[in-house]
Design an enzyme around this catalytic site. Structure first.
Site, short mmCIF file in Angstrom:
data_model
loop_
_atom_site.label_atom_id
_atom_site.label_comp_id
_atom_site.label_asym_id
_atom_site.label_seq_id
_atom_site.Cartn_x
_atom_site.Cartn_y
_atom_site.Cartn_z
N ASN A 7 10.77 -2.42 -8.58
CA ASN A 7 10.49 -3.48 -7.61
C ASN A 7 10.51 -4.77 -8.43
O ASN A 7 9.55 -5.11 -9.11
CB ASN A 7 9.11 -3.21 -7.00
CG ASN A 7 8.71 -4.26 -5.99
OD1 ASN A 7 9.34 -5.29 -5.87
ND2 ASN A 7 7.63 -3.97 -5.27
N ARG A 86 13.90 -1.83 -4.72
CA ARG A 86 13.51 -2.61 -3.56
C ARG A 86 14.45 -3.81 -3.44
O ARG A 86 14.64 -4.57 -4.38
CB ARG A 86 12.08 -3.11 -3.75
CG ARG A 86 11.65 -4.00 -2.62
CD ARG A 86 10.30 -4.60 -2.94
NE ARG A 86 9.84 -5.40 -1.82
CZ ARG A 86 8.72 -6.10 -1.84
NH1 ARG A 86 7.97 -6.11 -2.93
NH2 ARG A 86 8.35 -6.80 -0.81
N HIS A 174 8.39 -7.04 4.01
CA HIS A 174 7.27 -6.15 3.67
C HIS A 174 7.38 -4.84 4.44
O HIS A 174 6.37 -4.18 4.72
CB HIS A 174 5.91 -6.78 4.05
CG HIS A 174 5.43 -7.83 3.09
ND1 HIS A 174 4.69 -8.90 3.52
CD2 HIS A 174 5.56 -7.96 1.76
CE1 HIS A 174 4.39 -9.67 2.47
NE2 HIS A 174 4.90 -9.11 1.39
N ARG A 235 3.50 -20.23 -0.11
CA ARG A 235 4.38 -20.49 1.04
C ARG A 235 3.58 -20.99 2.23
O ARG A 235 2.45 -20.52 2.46
CB ARG A 235 5.14 -19.22 1.43
CG ARG A 235 6.27 -18.91 0.49
CD ARG A 235 6.92 -17.58 0.84
NE ARG A 235 6.77 -16.64 -0.26
CZ ARG A 235 6.87 -15.32 -0.14
NH1 ARG A 235 7.11 -14.79 1.03
NH2 ARG A 235 6.73 -14.55 -1.19
N GLU A 381 4.07 0.37 -1.82
CA GLU A 381 5.48 0.09 -1.49
C GLU A 381 6.43 0.96 -2.30
O GLU A 381 7.41 1.49 -1.76
CB GLU A 381 5.78 -1.39 -1.73
CG GLU A 381 5.14 -2.28 -0.70
CD GLU A 381 5.08 -3.73 -1.11
OE1 GLU A 381 4.41 -4.03 -2.12
OE2 GLU A 381 5.69 -4.56 -0.43
#
Ligand code: ADP
Length: 600
Positions: A7, A86, A174, A235, A381
């Protein structure tokens, strides 16, 4: 099967190695190695291996991946079957994991304009890893794929057609995290995912909310890019796009400058000077007004999305917190949930403070009388990426048994199922419907009588009635019919009628107002013997390919309903039949088990 997952971001690399049991998903997987390289600088980076932290000399992603090869070797992990990567953006085309070869890499590179900050770093890791492990299959698993089940009303921006033609739409990210925590929450609650309406709140440096209705994502707060939605570390989340004109005209700023500030200088950082929630919470506790306001904005934005998604799903059964902030900040969980009593969300403050998340724990923190379950769990994840990749590898190898892979397709025209009270109102007290034609599902028939549907925009006459009677009326129309009637009917499986819209039925003896108006979700009736032969369980979601029709089409996310004596057949509605160009009898072919085979 043993797999390694990378990832990679521009400033970090996370690695996981897993032993997986085929077909058993995350619950049966074992993580055997975990490492992360964080904050690459000219002076090196932080390295954490299986929980032990140290400094390391690696200054960038490429050198970290080279080091990872040696670390895996040192850990005795030389026997690897596949490597998963990923990838942030898979656009609309990557509906699931993809084997990485020159062609698929070129297609992913083509998506860079949609994810200029993320996909290049992801792909850099792919290129380096392919040179280090050239003999192994490498797979891409996309953050966006899980959300491709979102309906058009959730993904379409109301902008000119020519812009939308460029691919400008909402995608959501996500995906692996939201999918994992949904599975984990259902497992912890002991309920099938297909019975649940869930909101997953992934609150990390990046943050997003996701509405997951019956196992499928139906909306998510990130949009075309991971900039939309919640307040994040750096963000902004939702802003008025009018700010581009305002800043360009008023402050002479360039588009790139504004965009970069929205990504890297906004969110908690823009509000407080720190992107780290631990700092912000500490400063707020000391009385810093900017930090206090940031926390309020952060919680308020998340609370608004919970309300929105409960409305989008017509109710809520569970809320799941994950990500660094969701997992660790009891005070933020409390702030977000405070005031949501009216939705059935109420925390037990002791349970909220006592959250302990070792060994895949998923504690519930709602108070005992609360209607909505609230859970906290660590996201995984890498694990979800590993499992999705393993499932795709198994599918690629083909089915284990010789299967009856063909199945007949039936196009269901609009029809109603009536209850006793509605027959009395429409045809007169005690009236018995006249069975006219038997249907292929044993014991079911079409009646000679017909009814009229009446909506605010128009009427549809001569609508078929299917028997026998049911405890509750159910009216099944197509999306196109919904426009003719002026009612937005939700897509639901038969019998799932909570919070469905009202409609008036008109018969010769009077009218009957009822809820129960749905667009029937595509599904397959399958008897036990056929299901066993096809290796499918009740509740599986699969894809079916129609090649015999005028316009070939693959239907994904088709729910399999297994009952002992069913006539095996797939049901779609007239809109779907028209889209596929179906004329007369056709059959479809099972091509793949879908993303969401239910956990055991
Ligand atoms: P990423 O999205 O990069 O994987 P994480 O999921 O690790 O990030 O989340 C990082 C965020 O979690 C940071 O804002 C960090 O401050 C926050 N966080 C971690 N631990 C705590 C804690 N105990 N209390 C509050 N916030 C925390």
């Amino acid at each position: 099967m043993r797999v390694v997952v990378f990832n990679a971001g521009s400033s970090s690399l996370k690695i996981g190695a897993f032993d997986l049991v085929e077909g058993r998903g995350p619950a049966a997987a074992r993580q055997i190695y975990k490492a992360s390289f964080d904050r690459f600088t000219a002076q090196g980076c932080d390295l954490n291996i299986n929980g032990e932290s140290a400094r390391a000399p690696h200054t960038d992603l490429s050198s970290a991946i080279h080091a990872a090869a040696a670390l895996l070797q040192d850990a005795g992990l030389s026997q690897i079957d596949a490597i998963g990567h990923r990838i942030a953006h898979g656009g609309a085309e990557f509906t699931g994991p993809a084997l990485l070869d020159d062609a698929s890499i070129a297609r992913i590179e083509g998506l860079t304009p949609l994810a200029p900050l993320h996909n290049p770093a992801n792909l850099e890791a792919v290129l380096v890893a392919r040179t280090l492990w050239p003999e192994l299959p490498h797979w891409a698993v996309f953050d966006t794929s899980f959300h491709l089940t979102n309906p058009a009303r959730a993904t379409t921006y109301a902008v000119p057609e020519s812009w939308r033609a460029l691919g400008l739409r909402r995608y959501g990210f996500h995906g692996s995290s939201h999918k994992y925590v949904a599975l984990r929450a259902a497992e912890a609650l002991g309920l099938p995912l297909r019975d649940l309406r869930l909101i997953s709140l992934h609150l990390g440096n990046g943050a997003s909310a996701c509405a997951i209705a019956r196992g499928a994502s139906m909306d998510s707060s990130m949009g075309m890019t991971p900039l939309e939605g919640l307040v994040m570390g750096t963000r902004s989340g939702d802003v008025d796009p009018g700010l581009f004109g305002f800043l360009s005209r008023g402050a002479g700023m360039e588009v790139a400058e504004i965009e970069s500030a929205l990504h890297a200088e906004s969110g908690l950082l823009g509000l407080t000077g720190s992107s780290d929630m631990r700092d912000v919470e500490a400063r707020a506790a000391e009385g810093d007004a900017a930090a206090q306001l940031a926390i309020n904005i952060y919680a308020y934005r998340a609370r608004k999305y919970i309300g929105a998604y409960a409305a989008a799903m017509g109710g809520l059964d569970a809320l799941v917190f994950t990500g660094g902030i969701g997992e660790n900040s009891a005070s933020m969980r409390r702030r977000i949930c405070d005031g949501l009593d009216f939705l059935g969300i109420r925390l037990d403050h002791d349970r909220n403070l006592a959250v302990e998340l070792t060994d895949r724990a998923a504690p519930q923190i709602q108070s005992y009388e609360a209607r909505v379950n609230v859970l906290v769990t660590e996201t995984a994840e890498q694990l979800m990426i590993a499992c999705d990749m393993a499932e795709s590898i198994a599918q690629q190898r083909g089915p284990k048994t010789a299967q009856p892979r063909k199945l007949p397709i039936a196009v269901s025209a609009r029809h109603v199922h009536l209850c006793r009270a509605s027959v009395d109102a429409l045809f007169g007290p005690g009236y018995e419907l006249t069975p006219d034609k038997p249907l292929r599902q044993r014991g079911h028939w079409a009646a000679r009588e017909r009814v009229t549907l009446h909506g605010p925009k128009g009427e549809i006459a001569h609508v078929a009635i299917l028997g026998p009677l049911r405890p509750r009326a159910q009216i099944e129309i197509s999306r196109t019919d919904g426009f003719a009637l002026g009612i937005d009917a939700p897509t639901r499986q038969s019998g799932d009628l909570a919070d469905t819209p009202q409609i008036r039925l008109i018969g010769p003896a009077g009218h009957y107002d009822t809820d129960g108006l749905i667009v029937a979700a595509r599904h397959i009736h399958m008897n036990t013997a056929d299901a066993e032969a096809a290796g499918l369980r009740d509740g599986a979601r699969i894809s079916v390919n129609l090649t015999e029709t005028g316009r070939g089409l693959t239907f994904s996310d088709v729910l399999v309903r297994v009952t002992d004596n069913a006539f095996t057949e797939m049901h779609i509605d007239t809109d779907e039949g028209n889209a596929a160009g179906i004329v007369g009898a056709v059959s479809g072919e099972i091509v793949a088990a879908g993303q969401m085979l239910l956990a055991d």
